[in-house]
Design a protein around this motif. Structure first.
Motif, PDB file in Angstrom:
ATOM      1  N   GLY A   1      57.030  37.344  15.507  1.00 19.41           N
ATOM      2  CA  GLY A   1      55.870  36.492  15.257  1.00 19.41           C
ATOM      3  C   GLY A   1      54.607  37.289  15.044  1.00 19.41           C
ATOM      4  O   GLY A   1      53.781  36.965  14.174  1.00 19.41           O
ATOM      5  N   MET A   2      54.457  38.362  15.821  1.00 22.17           N
ATOM      6  CA  MET A   2      53.269  39.207  15.704  1.00 22.17           C
ATOM      7  C   MET A   2      53.196  39.877  14.333  1.00 22.17           C
ATOM      8  O   MET A   2      52.144  39.874  13.683  1.00 22.17           O
ATOM      9  CB  MET A   2      53.284  40.257  16.819  1.00 22.17           C
ATOM     10  N   ILE A   3      54.317  40.440  13.870  1.00 21.91           N
ATOM     11  CA  ILE A   3      54.281  41.150  12.584  1.00 21.91           C
ATOM     12  C   ILE A   3      54.147  40.164  11.427  1.00 21.91           C
ATOM     13  O   ILE A   3      53.485  40.449  10.416  1.00 21.91           O
ATOM     14  CB  ILE A   3      55.546  42.033  12.404  1.00 21.91           C
TER      15      ILE A   3
ATOM     16  N   SER B   1      48.120  33.220  25.145  1.00 20.37           N
ATOM     17  CA  SER B   1      47.619  33.763  23.879  1.00 20.37           C
ATOM     18  C   SER B   1      48.436  33.284  22.686  1.00 20.37           C
ATOM     19  O   SER B   1      47.881  32.988  21.621  1.00 20.37           O
ATOM     20  CB  SER B   1      47.597  35.300  23.929  1.00 20.37           C
ATOM     21  N   MET B   2      49.751  33.176  22.848  1.00 22.34           N
ATOM     22  CA  MET B   2      50.584  32.741  21.718  1.00 22.34           C
ATOM     23  C   MET B   2      50.337  31.278  21.354  1.00 22.34           C
ATOM     24  O   MET B   2      50.282  30.920  20.170  1.00 22.34           O
ATOM     25  CB  MET B   2      52.063  32.967  22.032  1.00 22.34           C
ATOM     26  N   ILE B   3      50.203  30.443  22.352  1.00 22.88           N
ATOM     27  CA  ILE B   3      49.962  29.012  22.088  1.00 22.88           C
ATOM     28  C   ILE B   3      48.638  28.818  21.355  1.00 22.88           C
ATOM     29  O   ILE B   3      48.555  28.099  20.347  1.00 22.88           O
ATOM     30  CB  ILE B   3      49.987  28.216  23.407  1.00 22.88           C
TER      31      ILE B   3
ATOM     32  N   LEU C   1      50.976  25.704   3.851  1.00 18.40           N
ATOM     33  CA  LEU C   1      52.155  25.482   4.689  1.00 18.40           C
ATOM     34  C   LEU C   1      52.720  26.801   5.192  1.00 18.40           C
ATOM     35  O   LEU C   1      53.207  26.886   6.326  1.00 18.40           O
ATOM     36  CB  LEU C   1      53.215  24.719   3.889  1.00 18.40           C
ATOM     37  N   LEU C   2      52.630  27.850   4.361  1.00 12.34           N
ATOM     38  CA  LEU C   2      53.116  29.169   4.779  1.00 12.34           C
ATOM     39  C   LEU C   2      52.309  29.709   5.955  1.00 12.34           C
ATOM     40  O   LEU C   2      52.861  30.374   6.836  1.00 12.34           O
ATOM     41  CB  LEU C   2      53.049  30.147   3.594  1.00 12.34           C
ATOM     42  N   VAL C   3      51.005  29.444   5.996  1.00  9.93           N
ATOM     43  CA  VAL C   3      50.172  29.859   7.129  1.00  9.93           C
ATOM     44  C   VAL C   3      50.720  29.268   8.429  1.00  9.93           C
ATOM     45  O   VAL C   3      50.824  29.956   9.452  1.00  9.93           O
ATOM     46  CB  VAL C   3      48.705  29.405   6.918  1.00  9.93           C
ATOM     47  N   VAL C   4      51.115  27.991   8.390  1.00 11.64           N
ATOM     48  CA  VAL C   4      51.669  27.325   9.582  1.00 11.64           C
ATOM     49  C   VAL C   4      53.052  27.874   9.905  1.00 11.64           C
ATOM     50  O   VAL C   4      53.383  28.127  11.064  1.00 11.64           O
ATOM     51  CB  VAL C   4      51.737  25.803   9.352  1.00 11.64           C
ATOM     52  N   ALA C   5      53.873  28.075   8.876  1.00 13.95           N
ATOM     53  CA  ALA C   5      55.248  28.533   9.091  1.00 13.95           C
ATOM     54  C   ALA C   5      55.288  29.896   9.784  1.00 13.95           C
ATOM     55  O   ALA C   5      56.188  30.150  10.596  1.00 13.95           O
ATOM     56  CB  ALA C   5      55.980  28.605   7.755  1.00 13.95           C
TER      57      ALA C   5
ATOM     58  N   VAL D   1      55.592  29.699  18.541  1.00 16.43           N
ATOM     59  CA  VAL D   1      55.916  28.436  19.208  1.00 16.43           C
ATOM     60  C   VAL D   1      57.278  28.541  19.894  1.00 16.43           C
ATOM     61  O   VAL D   1      57.448  28.149  21.056  1.00 16.43           O
ATOM     62  CB  VAL D   1      55.898  27.271  18.201  1.00 16.43           C
ATOM     63  N   ILE D   2      58.260  29.088  19.176  1.00 16.83           N
ATOM     64  CA  ILE D   2      59.608  29.265  19.754  1.00 16.83           C
ATOM     65  C   ILE D   2      59.554  30.194  20.958  1.00 16.83           C
ATOM     66  O   ILE D   2      60.138  29.917  22.012  1.00 16.83           O
ATOM     67  CB  ILE D   2      60.563  29.817  18.682  1.00 16.83           C
ATOM     68  N   ALA D   3      58.836  31.316  20.812  1.00 16.50           N
ATOM     69  CA  ALA D   3      58.741  32.285  21.905  1.00 16.50           C
ATOM     70  C   ALA D   3      58.039  31.691  23.121  1.00 16.50           C
ATOM     71  O   ALA D   3      58.403  31.988  24.265  1.00 16.50           O
ATOM     72  CB  ALA D   3      58.006  33.538  21.430  1.00 16.50           C
TER      73      ALA D   3
END
Length: 524
Positions: A47-49, A107-109, A204-208, A214-216
């Motif tokens: 997610g970070m990369i 931080s991720m949320i 939509l790609l920005v959200v994806a 979200v999963i993490a």
């Protein structure tokens, strides 16, 4: 107490063992629990990369909606790295005082929420601000996840598991073009009258790209705090309970069967979390930072910072322009020619045009080549994970940095586009050295200063990413070949500097002199 940490009661068949945390981690073994924890940490890294590099795919197709120039695309691409530079030091300190898990979860949320907001940006200023805020909180997980991953593995398997976890950075470079290929060719434009925008595929790609966070976050809800952090803050029973959970998951046995019943208390452990107030925070940071710029640690601080600067500037700096470069190659019509010749020709064509319509289309070949190169990049991480225990970190660093630096120079000199793309792909593999360099830094610095040493070196790496992405944008407009020579040369110089690193045997002797049971950080 006997030498091996056992206390034997006369007349009692059972032996109650008191051990250090590292000894308890060795007793917990290695197995399914460690692999699952590595996979969860890998999702965070992925997610970070993806968040960091997504703008490389988003900006070329958003340039018409946001009315972007090439220079604006350069500094927008640098925003995630700027945010990490400004805040990773703070996040590192916060994780050392408040815990790894809550910092990453929070931080991720928040980062994902700001990414969703950014997808509705009507113009460049609001998009830049929201992307910056999202990156600020993304920095929280990127500053802590290596520490969190390393602290759940014993000394025997730590380097290997961190290398495998780091491979998710490579996996992220494969997933990102796959998702981009899936979303960007879609043809939809939903009008949002209130914001005066059309919601197109790039939004939509920005959200994806925020979905892995979200999963993490969901997975992290079921994960415990780092046993090292708990042990460092006198929460010995909680630390032991986490180790028992690791033991139970690995051995398929009950927690009650764990032979170690208590952990050694160490009065030397840091009590940074007890400090309160701005003055205490500043004092804590200063105490952990100033010794890094004094002998004998100063040479290692400068070395790790310089090497990470060079690696990040090259791999991330070029990657944000990667889709643009590949798109130019895919759209080139004509005979075989070098990368820079293609880029120069497309620039001259644009310069000679009087009124050229904005073109935000992306050739599907760009996505294919990006996926292939991402697979090569990912495979290098996995190969390094298998080789690091046998060859050692220093030889791999020297060989990989030298080879990738030479391939970067060769990518410019190659007259065949196919050969140039292959060499360019190998050039990008220098990123596999980031985790290795962190692992070396862990062994170079005393326990008390490791977390800040890693934060500083990674912060300098992000500075490199920001400077690299902007410099490469300038070189692509003015002197394309100079960019390849400069950054290829930097990697070769980094390889030369790595010759000064201690060898494997020297590092082992150093570890026997400095006991590891006092470690509070392991940000490999």
């Amino acid at each position: 107490m006997t030498a091996n940490g056992k206390i034997e009661k006369e007349g009692d068949k059972e032996k109650t063992r008191i051990a250090t945390l590292d000894e308890a981690m060795m007793e917990a073994g290695f197995g399914v629990y460690n692999i699952l924890h590595m996979l969860m940490s890998g999702v965070i890294l992925m997610g970070m990369i993806m968040q960091s590099l997504a703008l490389g795919y988003i900006l070329p197709v958003a340039q018409c909606d946001l009315k972007l120039t090439l220079q604006q695309r350069g500094w927008l691409s640098a925003i995630p790295f700027l945010a990490i530079i400004l805040t990773s030091y703070f996040w590192g300190w916060l994780a050392d005082t408040q815990g790894r898990r809550p910092v990453m979860l929070f931080s991720m949320i928040i980062s994902a929420v700001f990414s969703v907001f950014a997808s509705f940006s009507p113009e460049i200023i609001s998009f830049a601000i929201l992307q910056f805020l999202s990156a600020v909180f993304m920095s929280g997980s990127s500053a802590v996840v290596y520490t969190y991953l390393g602290e759940f593995n014993n000394l025997r398997h730590r380097d290997k598991m961190v290398a495998f976890g780091s491979s998710f950075v490579g996996i992220g470079t494969v997933i990102l073009p796959c998702i981009s290929w899936l979303i960007l060719p879609l043809d939809f434009a939903f009008p949002i009258v209130y914001l005066d925008i059309l919601y197109r595929p790039w939004r939509l790609l920005v959200v994806a790209c925020a979905v892995p966070f979200v999963i993490a976050s969901v997975l992290l809800l079921f994960a415990p705090e780092s046993p090292k952090f708990l042990n460092a803050n006198d929460r010995y029973s909680e630390a032991l309970d986490v180790v028992k959970t690791i033991y139970s998951g690995n051995r398929k046995m009950s927690k009650d069967d764990f032979p170690i019943k208590s952990l050694v208390m160490d009065s030397q452990l840091s009590k940074a979390c007890n400090s309160k107030g701005a003055a205490a925070v500043w004092s804590s940071m200063k105490d952990q930072t100033v010794p890094l710029f004094k002998r004998p640690l100063l040479p290692w601080t400068l070395l790790t910072c310089f090497v990470q600067f060079g690696i990040f500037a090259t791999t991330n700096g070029f990657y944000v322009w990667f889709p643009t470069i590949l798109n130019s190659l895919a759209n080139h019509e004509g005979g075989e020619t070098g990368i820079c010749d293609v880029l120069d020709a497309s620039r001259e064509t644009a310069a000679n045009g009087t009124d050229i319509a904005c073109d935000d289309t992306m050739n599907t070949t760009t996505f294919e080549l990006s996926i292939y190169i991402g697979l090569v990049f990912c495979s290098m991480y996995i190969v390094v994970g298998f080789l690091v225990d046998f060859i050692g970190k220093k030889p791999i660093l020297i060989a990989l940095l030298s080879a990738t630096g030479l391939c970067g120079i060769g990518a410019h000199l190659a007259s065949s586009q196919h050969l140039a793309v292959v060499l360019f792909a190998i050039f990008q593999m220098c990123g596999a050295c980031i985790g290795l360099m962190n692992a070396v830094a862990v062994e170079l610095f005393p326990t008390k200063f490791r977390a800040m040493a890693i934060c500083l070196s990674m912060m300098m790496g992000r500075v490199g990413s920001m400077i690299g992405s902007n410099l490469i944008g300038v070189f692509l407009e003015t002197n394309c070949g100079a960019g390849f020579y400069l950054f290829g040369g930097i990697l070769i110089v980094n390889a030369i500097f790595c010759f000064t690193l201690p060898g494997k045997k020297t590092l082992k002797r150093k570890q026997t002199v400095e006991p590891t049971h006092n470690e509070t950080h392991e940000p490999v």
